[in-house]
Design a protein around this motif. Structure first.
Motif, mmCIF file in Angstrom:
data_model
loop_
_atom_site.group_PDB
_atom_site.id
_atom_site.type_symbol
_atom_site.label_atom_id
_atom_site.label_comp_id
_atom_site.label_asym_id
_atom_site.label_seq_id
_atom_site.Cartn_x
_atom_site.Cartn_y
_atom_site.Cartn_z
ATOM 1 N N ALA A 175 6.471 -35.440 -6.275
ATOM 2 C CA ALA A 175 7.670 -35.539 -6.572
ATOM 3 C C ALA A 175 7.581 -34.243 -8.161
ATOM 4 O O ALA A 175 8.525 -33.356 -8.088
ATOM 5 N N ASP A 176 6.824 -34.303 -7.982
ATOM 6 C CA ASP A 176 6.225 -33.271 -9.050
ATOM 7 C C ASP A 176 6.719 -31.485 -8.267
ATOM 8 O O ASP A 176 7.158 -30.348 -8.791
ATOM 9 N N ALA A 177 6.096 -31.724 -6.822
ATOM 10 C CA ALA A 177 6.088 -30.405 -6.409
ATOM 11 C C ALA A 177 7.531 -30.386 -6.242
ATOM 12 O O ALA A 177 8.120 -28.535 -6.027
ATOM 13 N N LYS A 178 8.887 -31.265 -5.769
ATOM 14 C CA LYS A 178 9.826 -30.604 -5.271
ATOM 15 C C LYS A 178 10.525 -30.292 -6.922
ATOM 16 O O LYS A 178 11.230 -29.280 -7.204
ATOM 17 N N GLN A 179 9.967 -30.838 -7.960
ATOM 18 C CA GLN A 179 10.893 -30.415 -9.280
ATOM 19 C C GLN A 179 10.646 -28.855 -9.390
ATOM 20 O O GLN A 179 11.171 -27.832 -9.241
ATOM 21 N N ALA A 180 9.038 -28.953 -9.230
ATOM 22 C CA ALA A 180 8.729 -27.283 -9.484
ATOM 23 C C ALA A 180 9.685 -26.328 -8.814
ATOM 24 O O ALA A 180 9.965 -24.989 -9.287
ATOM 25 N N VAL A 181 9.236 -26.571 -7.412
ATOM 26 C CA VAL A 181 10.490 -25.762 -6.369
ATOM 27 C C VAL A 181 11.892 -25.850 -7.240
ATOM 28 O O VAL A 181 12.278 -24.710 -6.456
ATOM 29 N N THR A 209 13.203 -20.924 -3.830
ATOM 30 C CA THR A 209 13.659 -22.789 -3.665
ATOM 31 C C THR A 209 13.537 -23.910 -2.915
ATOM 32 O O THR A 209 14.326 -25.332 -2.867
ATOM 33 N N ARG A 210 12.663 -23.364 -1.219
ATOM 34 C CA ARG A 210 12.896 -24.557 -0.056
ATOM 35 C C ARG A 210 11.450 -25.116 -0.078
ATOM 36 O O ARG A 210 10.331 -24.187 0.586
ATOM 37 N N ARG A 211 11.382 -26.202 -0.738
ATOM 38 C CA ARG A 211 9.928 -27.102 -0.235
ATOM 39 C C ARG A 211 9.525 -26.893 1.261
ATOM 40 O O ARG A 211 8.313 -27.495 1.035
ATOM 41 N N GLY A 212 10.959 -27.303 2.207
ATOM 42 C CA GLY A 212 10.144 -26.638 3.224
ATOM 43 C C GLY A 212 10.131 -25.606 3.782
ATOM 44 O O GLY A 212 9.959 -25.328 5.693
ATOM 45 N N ARG A 213 10.252 -24.701 2.728
ATOM 46 C CA ARG A 213 9.237 -23.373 3.235
ATOM 47 C C ARG A 213 7.412 -22.973 4.280
ATOM 48 O O ARG A 213 7.133 -23.912 3.729
#
Length: 73
Positions: A29-35, A48-52
Motif C-alpha cells: 500500500a505504501d508503494a502504491k501511494q508513493a508511485v 507513476t506506473r506501479r507495474g513498470r
C-alpha cells in the motif's frame, strides 16, 4: 547506492514490488501511494506506473535513496 539483485529465474521486477523488496517502503500500500504521488523516479524520471518493469541496470530513487536493479549475484 544499494543494489537489489533479481532472482536468477527473473529478468524483471515490477516497480511496486521492487520498492517493497528493497526496503524503501513498508508495504504494498505504501508503494502504491508513493508511485501514485509521483515521488518515485526510475532512471531519473518520475514514473507513476506501479507495474513498470524494471530490468538490469535500472535505477530507482525514493525518499533520498537510490537502488540499482541487477541480475543475481
Amino acid at each position: 547506492m544499494e543494489t537489489f539483485y533479481l532472482k536468477d529465474s527473473e529478468d524483471h521486477i515490477k516497480l511496486g514490488q521492487a520498492l517493497k523488496a528493497a526496503g524503501l517502503v513498508e508495504s504494498g500500500a505504501d508503494a502504491k501511494q508513493a508511485v501514485q504521488d509521483g515521488s518515485v523516479k526510475v532512471n531519473g524520471e518520475i514514473d507513476t506506473r506501479r507495474g513498470r518493469k524494471l530490468r538490469d541496470g535500472d535505477l530507482v530513487e525514493y525518499g533520498g535513496e537510490t537502488v540499482r536493479i541487477a541480475v543475481g549475484k
